[in-house]
Design an enzyme around this catalytic site. Sequence first.
Site, short mmCIF file in Angstrom:
data_model
loop_
_atom_site.label_atom_id
_atom_site.label_comp_id
_atom_site.label_asym_id
_atom_site.label_seq_id
_atom_site.Cartn_x
_atom_site.Cartn_y
_atom_site.Cartn_z
N GLU A 185 0.83 -1.20 0.00
CA GLU A 185 0.00 0.00 0.00
C GLU A 185 0.87 1.26 0.00
OE1 GLU A 185 -3.78 0.16 1.88
OE2 GLU A 185 -3.45 -1.75 2.89
N ASP A 186 0.46 2.19 -0.85
CA ASP A 186 0.95 3.56 -0.78
C ASP A 186 2.44 3.73 -1.05
OD1 ASP A 186 -1.61 3.49 0.18
OD2 ASP A 186 -1.25 4.66 1.97
N CYS A 209 -6.63 4.77 -2.56
CA CYS A 209 -6.92 3.34 -2.47
C CYS A 209 -8.18 2.90 -3.21
CB CYS A 209 -7.05 2.93 -1.01
SG CYS A 209 -5.63 3.36 0.01
N ASP A 268 -0.51 -0.20 -4.65
CA ASP A 268 -1.88 0.15 -5.06
C ASP A 268 -2.03 1.60 -5.52
OD1 ASP A 268 -1.68 1.31 -2.52
OD2 ASP A 268 -3.67 0.69 -1.89
N HIS A 269 -1.01 2.40 -5.36
CA HIS A 269 -0.92 3.75 -5.94
C HIS A 269 0.37 4.35 -5.42
CE1 HIS A 269 -2.23 5.17 -2.02
NE2 HIS A 269 -3.30 4.39 -2.12
#
Length: 629
Positions: free
Chosen positions: A44-45, A84, A252-253
């Site tokens: 994540e992130d 997200c 995810d980004h």
Amino acid sequence: MKCVTKRAVSAGIPFVLLFAGSFVSKAADMNKHNRPNIVWIVSEDNSKHYLKHWDENGVETPNIESLAEGGLTFVNAFSNAPVCSAARSTIITSCYGPRLASHYHRKIKQCPMPEGMEMFPSFMRKAGYYTTNCSKEDYNLQKADNVWDESSKTASWRNRAEGQPFFHVKNIETTHESRMHFSEEIYKTHKTVVSPETVFVQPNHPQTDLFRYSNAYYRDQISKMDKEVGQVVEQLRKDGLLENTFVFYYSDHGGVLPGSKGYLAEVGLEVPMVVRIPEAYRKQIDFAPGSSTSGFVSFVDLGPTVLNLAGIEIPTYMDGKAFLGTNVKAKELAQRDETFGYANRFDEKYDMVRTYRKGNFKYERNYMPFNMDGLMNNYRYEQLAYQEWKTLFDGGQLNKEQSYFYEEKQPEALYDLETDPYEMNNLANNPEYAKILNRMRNRLVEWELGQPDLSFFPEFYILNEGCNDLAKFGQDNKLRIAKYIEVADLMLSKYSDVKVKIASALESSDEWERYWGLIVCSSFKGEAAEQKEKAEAMAVSDPVLINRVRAAEFLALAFNQSPVQNIQKALYETSDPVEALLMLNSVVLLRDHYTKYQFDIDSSKLKSTVLDDGHVVRRLEYLGVLAAK
């Protein structure tokens, strides 16, 4: 809709049955050759800028680098949205968010998947795959029961039938934004592994001790995440599955340092991605182990790619295009050089931005340029670095490049990322780049029209009028959306050349044409003085409440005319919490920036339906209308 014929719909034939034959035949054919397993490891992130495999200023990630040694590194991989749920909704549907209004974060109301569309793992299940998700979903559309065999914190490929191929998603939270919400005490006492004194701080950030520490702390989290990636790979190896399994790693980004997650800068969009190619399938992939490709891939492509690797027909409604499989050649992939990005509401903060990147050039369209990036978002500002950035800006302690986050934007921007990777030099007004600007502007509009982009309607209108079938709603309103784009783009011309068209938009019987006419006026501010009288009347009597707010906003921005009475009256009258949230965005903008108007909102006058929404409550808590819980 591109995929469903009227004949099929009228006959009551489900979309998936139209392709059932191809699914079965393809699956049976692949079964003879032992269909591949596919595993996604999703951190994540993280943007690629913080991992040394992609950027010299990043931290080493030996487990991810090991995957790359046995596979393919994507130099240009992109999330289409920098947050997200919007990013994950793009992935699971394989459709661009603005087409399905699935890009608003977080969801206020979940709409069903449009008729004839399914989340892509459902097609894998129909073809015999065991599908598991461990465990984050975060979809902005309703999930049917046919997507996952199991979606939980304990979901595993180990529960499948013997010999059954599987698709498994492992989500790693270690680098999530929340991990950066450390306290002052931790900042003062916790020693990072990465030295803050040596870490790189991007040049449009304050070069302070706190920003250096935040960069070091974040890189420490990435190192921890990398070890978790290794644990998943090792489990596959112990289970004897690694050489029959495609292993994807991606984030995810983009990252969570200020100005990345939640914003359409490249640090918010460009992600690390590698795919390990298993020994059993190397002859089917046109890339040598350890190689890399500069071809552009986006999240909208992930679903089609997995279907393609599994030998499953890719539904024609999907926007994405497979980037791996026997029918994908390295030369063809290398020629892909464009991607699109989108941002609207993230949490309680509204804006509307679209980006189009082709090669090293990036075009950014700010449809509400008076909304600065730094407009309050409660969750972002739990990070100490955000708080310090705002304090330094308010104190006049930042240079031009560091101040951008809190200043009004231009309606459009053009960046040459090869020489300007942190997007500090806007070339949009440079005549030497006029042809490039025009080509990229036209391509973005072409894409918006093709979706069509539902966000040219306000979010509350989309939810109220189109929720039953968002794709059909877009197609039914394609001509209206085209008109709104035309009106919105008036802000790109000289005011004197378009003033008659602006006046016509303000007088239109179409409420959203008036809406965009007012936004265009706000972009011109005092130049649009001829529209002042119309706006004054609209601020009091427009039949659509949000248009009264947009009119009052224009009068405040352009003429220092107090908006308080008109906006508060509209806010008290609406019973729609999503419309109220959009109104409150204007309240925060006008209170915190520009002339800094003082509002006196009485919560007892707000409708109960408005107060029931958590996003509205957060805005009211920030404004001091409600006590923070």
